[in-house]
Scaffold this motif. Structure first.
Motif, PDB file in Angstrom:
ATOM      1  N   ILE A 307      23.541 -14.654  59.013  1.00 38.83           N
ATOM      2  CA  ILE A 307      23.993 -13.265  59.096  1.00 38.83           C
ATOM      3  C   ILE A 307      23.254 -12.479  60.171  1.00 38.83           C
ATOM      4  CG2 ILE A 307      22.368 -12.463  57.328  1.00 38.83           C
ATOM      5  CD1 ILE A 307      24.614 -10.584  56.335  1.00 38.83           C
ATOM      6  N   ASP A 308      22.056 -12.941  60.548  1.00 38.07           N
ATOM      7  CA  ASP A 308      21.262 -12.246  61.557  1.00 38.07           C
ATOM      8  C   ASP A 308      21.341 -12.905  62.930  1.00 38.07           C
ATOM      9  OD1 ASP A 308      20.212 -10.243  59.797  1.00 38.07           O
ATOM     10  OD2 ASP A 308      18.958 -11.806  58.912  1.00 38.07           O
ATOM     11  N   GLY A 309      22.265 -13.862  63.079  1.00 34.68           N
ATOM     12  CA  GLY A 309      22.436 -14.507  64.371  1.00 34.68           C
ATOM     13  C   GLY A 309      21.430 -15.598  64.674  1.00 34.68           C
ATOM     14  N   VAL A 310      20.643 -16.006  63.682  1.00 36.50           N
ATOM     15  CA  VAL A 310      19.659 -17.082  63.858  1.00 36.50           C
ATOM     16  C   VAL A 310      20.362 -18.416  63.659  1.00 36.50           C
ATOM     17  CG1 VAL A 310      17.519 -18.096  62.970  1.00 36.50           C
ATOM     18  CG2 VAL A 310      17.803 -15.602  63.049  1.00 36.50           C
ATOM     19  N   ARG A 311      20.039 -19.403  64.491  1.00 36.39           N
ATOM     20  CA  ARG A 311      20.685 -20.718  64.367  1.00 36.39           C
ATOM     21  C   ARG A 311      20.524 -21.254  62.954  1.00 36.39           C
ATOM     22  NH1 ARG A 311      19.971 -25.269  68.685  1.00 36.39           N
ATOM     23  NH2 ARG A 311      22.024 -25.818  67.848  1.00 36.39           N
ATOM     24  N   ASN A 312      21.615 -21.719  62.401  1.00 40.76           N
ATOM     25  CA  ASN A 312      21.667 -22.193  61.024  1.00 40.76           C
ATOM     26  C   ASN A 312      21.725 -23.717  61.036  1.00 40.76           C
ATOM     27  OD1 ASN A 312      22.005 -22.493  58.290  1.00 40.76           O
ATOM     28  ND2 ASN A 312      24.086 -21.678  58.238  1.00 40.76           N
ATOM     29  N   LEU A 313      20.569 -24.361  60.883  1.00 35.82           N
ATOM     30  CA  LEU A 313      20.468 -25.803  61.040  1.00 35.82           C
ATOM     31  C   LEU A 313      19.924 -26.459  59.779  1.00 35.82           C
ATOM     32  CD1 LEU A 313      18.834 -25.834  64.606  1.00 35.82           C
ATOM     33  CD2 LEU A 313      21.273 -25.961  64.034  1.00 35.82           C
ATOM     34  N   ALA A 314      20.407 -27.660  59.488  1.00 34.27           N
ATOM     35  CA  ALA A 314      19.904 -28.421  58.348  1.00 34.27           C
ATOM     36  C   ALA A 314      18.450 -28.807  58.585  1.00 34.27           C
ATOM     37  CB  ALA A 314      20.760 -29.671  58.139  1.00 34.27           C
ATOM     38  N   ALA A 315      17.729 -29.106  57.506  1.00 29.82           N
ATOM     39  CA  ALA A 315      16.294 -29.377  57.591  1.00 29.82           C
ATOM     40  C   ALA A 315      15.972 -30.557  58.497  1.00 29.82           C
ATOM     41  CB  ALA A 315      15.734 -29.623  56.195  1.00 29.82           C
ATOM     42  N   LEU A 316      16.878 -31.552  58.557  1.00 29.37           N
ATOM     43  CA  LEU A 316      16.611 -32.750  59.359  1.00 29.37           C
ATOM     44  C   LEU A 316      17.393 -32.761  60.670  1.00 29.37           C
ATOM     45  CD1 LEU A 316      16.625 -35.477  56.530  1.00 29.37           C
ATOM     46  CD2 LEU A 316      14.691 -34.188  57.459  1.00 29.37           C
ATOM     47  N   TYR A 317      17.942 -31.622  61.049  1.00 34.98           N
ATOM     48  CA  TYR A 317      18.735 -31.528  62.274  1.00 34.98           C
ATOM     49  C   TYR A 317      17.942 -32.024  63.488  1.00 34.98           C
ATOM     50  CZ  TYR A 317      20.990 -29.283  66.322  1.00 34.98           C
ATOM     51  OH  TYR A 317      21.573 -29.039  67.541  1.00 34.98           O
ATOM     52  N   GLY A 318      18.531 -32.986  64.213  1.00 30.97           N
ATOM     53  CA  GLY A 318      17.934 -33.459  65.462  1.00 30.97           C
ATOM     54  C   GLY A 318      16.642 -34.230  65.296  1.00 30.97           C
ATOM     55  N   VAL A 319      16.320 -34.659  64.079  1.00 34.54           N
ATOM     56  CA  VAL A 319      15.074 -35.395  63.833  1.00 34.54           C
ATOM     57  C   VAL A 319      15.305 -36.880  64.123  1.00 34.54           C
ATOM     58  CG1 VAL A 319      13.485 -36.159  62.033  1.00 34.54           C
ATOM     59  CG2 VAL A 319      14.175 -33.758  62.154  1.00 34.54           C
ATOM     60  N   PRO A 320      14.583 -37.478  65.072  1.00 35.02           N
ATOM     61  CA  PRO A 320      14.782 -38.896  65.408  1.00 35.02           C
ATOM     62  C   PRO A 320      14.039 -39.810  64.436  1.00 35.02           C
ATOM     63  CG  PRO A 320      13.126 -37.945  66.858  1.00 35.02           C
ATOM     64  CD  PRO A 320      13.593 -36.834  65.957  1.00 35.02           C
ATOM     65  N   PHE A 321      14.711 -40.855  63.965  1.00 36.48           N
ATOM     66  CA  PHE A 321      14.055 -41.779  63.041  1.00 36.48           C
ATOM     67  C   PHE A 321      14.483 -43.210  63.317  1.00 36.48           C
ATOM     68  CE2 PHE A 321      18.095 -41.127  60.971  1.00 36.48           C
ATOM     69  CZ  PHE A 321      18.344 -42.260  60.213  1.00 36.48           C
ATOM     70  N   TYR A 322      13.698 -44.146  62.797  1.00 33.93           N
ATOM     71  CA  TYR A 322      13.909 -45.571  63.004  1.00 33.93           C
ATOM     72  C   TYR A 322      13.808 -46.289  61.664  1.00 33.93           C
ATOM     73  CZ  TYR A 322      12.622 -44.137  67.760  1.00 33.93           C
ATOM     74  OH  TYR A 322      12.557 -43.489  68.967  1.00 33.93           O
ATOM     75  N   THR A 323      14.252 -47.528  61.635  1.00 34.67           N
ATOM     76  CA  THR A 323      14.063 -48.378  60.467  1.00 34.67           C
ATOM     77  C   THR A 323      13.522 -49.728  60.920  1.00 34.67           C
ATOM     78  OG1 THR A 323      16.273 -49.377  60.530  1.00 34.67           O
ATOM     79  CG2 THR A 323      16.030 -47.313  59.298  1.00 34.67           C
ATOM     80  N   THR A 324      12.988 -50.477  59.969  1.00 42.31           N
ATOM     81  CA  THR A 324      12.653 -51.862  60.248  1.00 42.31           C
ATOM     82  C   THR A 324      13.912 -52.707  60.055  1.00 42.31           C
ATOM     83  OG1 THR A 324      11.754 -51.925  57.991  1.00 42.31           O
ATOM     84  CG2 THR A 324      10.186 -51.733  59.814  1.00 42.31           C
ATOM     85  N   SER A 325      13.828 -53.991  60.384  1.00 45.15           N
ATOM     86  CA  SER A 325      15.031 -54.813  60.532  1.00 45.15           C
ATOM     87  C   SER A 325      15.787 -55.060  59.235  1.00 45.15           C
ATOM     88  CB  SER A 325      14.656 -56.163  61.154  1.00 45.15           C
ATOM     89  OG  SER A 325      13.711 -56.834  60.333  1.00 45.15           O
ATOM     90  N   GLU A 326      15.143 -54.880  58.079  1.00 42.10           N
ATOM     91  CA  GLU A 326      15.847 -55.155  56.820  1.00 42.10           C
ATOM     92  C   GLU A 326      16.890 -54.094  56.481  1.00 42.10           C
ATOM     93  OE1 GLU A 326      11.683 -53.634  55.495  1.00 42.10           O
ATOM     94  OE2 GLU A 326      12.602 -54.642  57.198  1.00 42.10           O
ATOM     95  N   PHE A 327      16.931 -53.003  57.224  1.00 44.88           N
ATOM     96  CA  PHE A 327      17.930 -51.947  57.016  1.00 44.88           C
ATOM     97  C   PHE A 327      19.164 -52.222  57.866  1.00 44.88           C
ATOM     98  CE2 PHE A 327      14.131 -50.081  55.490  1.00 44.88           C
ATOM     99  CZ  PHE A 327      14.438 -49.003  54.685  1.00 44.88           C
ATOM    100  N   SER A 328      20.312 -52.325  57.224  1.00 45.79           N
ATOM    101  CA  SER A 328      21.569 -52.403  57.969  1.00 45.79           C
ATOM    102  C   SER A 328      21.846 -51.046  58.611  1.00 45.79           C
ATOM    103  CB  SER A 328      22.711 -52.764  57.019  1.00 45.79           C
ATOM    104  OG  SER A 328      23.964 -52.442  57.586  1.00 45.79           O
TER     105      SER A 328
END
Length: 601
Positions: A307-328
């Motif tokens: 409502i105040d014009g501030v960007r409304n983003l989810a908590a994990l927006y744009g957060v880079p992450f990785y997994t180890t090989s056991e994750f499909s």
């Protein structure tokens, strides 16, 4: 007792109300169209147009309080009272009594009103009024009852985020606000109502209710006004009550650092991805780079504002992450993170390298060979609290996920987000531990830094005596984490038993995947092992809940025996810091987080 707090409402009744950093929340109760706008459930129930106008007028002070809470960096929760479409979660007393007692109208819950079915989830009237629309990084809690804790995961939402102090506003004062306030008090939270932000449909009862909140020298809690909260926020720095651990403040991939840059517009997801592509090492295998950049552009194009014009983003927006090989790549947890705006960058054989160009690494279990001493922190989830669909587990009975992060706080943000996300199917949901299966541990309003913790030091023939001294110094030195040592015999013996039984894990695989006649392990041996492990788990949990001499956590060195026991038990959560493992029983996840955060401060 004095609580460490950078801000305090000195004018609160019956005494000043502290606002501790990282531990303060605002709960806005039921500011729904059905309750505060014309032609909704509230107006139908209200006996007076004048009284209803007063209730509708609460939107403005509630918005003022919401803006103040956002500026300060509080945890914010919006509740909505309502029921599933078939009303199976609505007791007959709630509908029948209203239908029989009300002489002014004949509409009741579930029936079609001017804004859709009254108090039914998904109806237009059920949603929160436009002025108070929640941001994507704020919690929306759907509740079927008057109290916000009944049949909901509100307790877990709050303790997962470290909350101990709560401001309340919303409707109605005499019903849902009062019910939730009393529940929160019973759960151990310090509570303060914003008296000019609550109202109801009977002035006499509302006045008495407001007095009740802080009566008897604060028997239930405190009372202040939105004006006092706003005044305190105006004098304070932005984000004062948010927590950024000192060593993470300048880390460009720390979650809060990234989030604040995205909101301010000083960082784009595309520039972040390009930077990672240019600096990724051999220990990181990036996904298709062209697709990563396309995804980044889509995220950058998100023009949502509040409502105040501030960007409304989810908590994990744009957060880079990785997994180890056991994750499909299609594992449910990856899809859940992507639904919250996180960016799946690929896989890694070196979590240390991945964390140099990312925020998180997801793996299945910590081993000494990949010691978190190389990282900053790790958190192993309670068994079945997160989905393991699409993950190759070490055994059919293992179902824990380990989060490697730059800080315990970052791990906490990720876990508290993921633990609430819906799963893809009823079959998958049946495997996830329901929040009601985890015990409710009372909240200590003083916080770990003031109240301290009870700790037991793991003892076995493989643990040197010097480790005992190391742990004792951790709790008695200048560290902010205070501790009281309690006996470790019971919890240590059950922990060691779990490690030994885990050596029989192949017997579980035998029962599930092979014929007993073709193996050396009989089905009966397998059943005995599974029963013994189940009993060991129950005894381990009991050791944490047996009086004042029971521990809040078991402290152990990082070793194969310890990680094997954690995986076997599954009933515990564990935080790892510099080769020391803090282990807690089922339901104590938040206390482990509290201690881990304080240790790192």
């Amino acid at each position: 007792m004095t609580v460490d707090a950078p801000l305090c409402i000195e004018t609160a009744r019956p005494a000043a109300f502290p606002l501790p950093a990282g531990r303060t929340a605002l709960i806005i109760i039921d500011m729904q169209r059905d309750f505060v706008q014309e032609k909704g459930y509230g107006e139908i129930q209200c006996p007076s147009a004048e009284v209803f106008a007063q209730v509708s007028g609460l939107i403005k002070p509630c918005l003022d309080s919401l803006r103040a809470a956002r500026k300060l960096g509080m945890t914010i929760v919006h509740t909505r009272e309502g029921h599933v479409e078939d009303l199976s979660d609505c007791p007959p007393t709630k509908t029948d009594r209203q239908r029989g007692a009300n002489k002014r109208h004949f509409l009741t819950i579930g029936e079609e009103g001017p804004m859709g079915r009254l108090l039914v989830r998904g109806a237009y009237g059920h949603d929160i009024v436009d002025d108070l629309t929640p941001r994507k990084d704020e919690v929306i809690l759907d509740k079927p009852g008057k109290g916000s804790f009944f049949n909901t995961d509100l307790h877990e939402i709050l303790v997962a985020r470290g909350v101990t102090h709560i401001f309340f506003c919303g409707v109605t004062a005499e019903c849902c606000v009062a019910s939730t306030f009393r529940e929160a008090n019973d759960h151990g939270f310090e509570c303060c109502v914003l008296a000019d932000c609550i109202g109801g449909f009977n002035d006499l009862i509302v006045t008495a209710t407001k007095d009740m909140f802080c009566a008897y020298d604060g028997l239930l809690g405190y009372s202040t006004t939105s004006k006092d909260l706003v005044a305190a926020a105006q004098k304070a720095d932005t984000g004062l009550l948010g927590v950024i651990e000192p060593f993470c403040a300048n880390n460009s991939y720390a979650v809060q650092t990234l989030h604040s840059k995205y909101v301010a517009g000083t960082q784009t997801v595309t520039s972040m991805v390009n930077s990672i592509i240019q600096s990724a090492t051999d220990g990181v295998e990036l996904s298709d780079k062209e697709q990563l950049l396309k995804t980044a552009l889509v995220l950058d194009d998100d023009s949502s504002v509040d409502i105040d014009g501030v960007r409304n983003l989810a908590a994990l927006y744009g957060v880079p992450f990785y997994t180890t090989s056991e994750f499909s790549p299609t594992a449910l947890i990856i899809e859940q993170m992507k639904s919250q705006g996180a960016l799946y960058m690929g896989t890694t054989t070196s979590p240390k390298d991945a964390l140099s160009v990312g925020s998180f690494v997801l793996t299945t279990v910590i081993t000494p060979s990949s010691s978190p001493e190389q990282f900053v922190s790790a958190f192993t989830t309670t068994k079945n609290s997160l989905s393991t669909s699409g993950i190759t587990l070490s055994s059919p009975t293992a179902s824990t996920i380990t989060i490697l992060a730059h800080s315990i706080l970052d791990a906490r943000i990720l876990w508290s987000t993921l633990v609430r996300l819906p799963v893809a199917s009823d079959t998958e949901a049946a495997l996830i531990q329901h929040y009601r299966e985890r015990p409710i541990i009372y909240v200590d309003y003083r916080g770990a830094e003031n109240a301290g913790v009870r700790y037991a030091v793991y003892s076995s023939s493989d643990v040197p005596e010097s480790f005992q001294d190391t742990v004792d110094k951790l709790f008695t030195s200048a560290s902010r984490l205070k501790g009281r040592k309690v006996p470790a015999e019971v919890v240590s013996s059950t922990f060691a038993s779990a490690a030994k039984l885990a050596a029989c894990a192949e017997s579980v695989i035998t029962l599930e995947k092979a014929s007993p006649t073709t193996t050396t392990t009989s089905a009966m041996d397998t059943i005995k092992n599974m029963h013994a492990l189940s009993l060991t788990t129950a005894l381990f949990n009991k050791a944490f809940d047996s009086g004042i001499e029971s521990p809040d956590m078991l402290v152990a060195p990082l070793s194969d025996e310890v990680t094997t026991a954690i995986e076997a038990l599954g009933a515990c959560a564990a935080v790892v810091k510099n080769g020391i493992v803090f282990v807690a029983a089922k339901g104590y996840d938040a206390r482990v987080f509290d201690a881990g955060v304080v240790v790192q401060m």
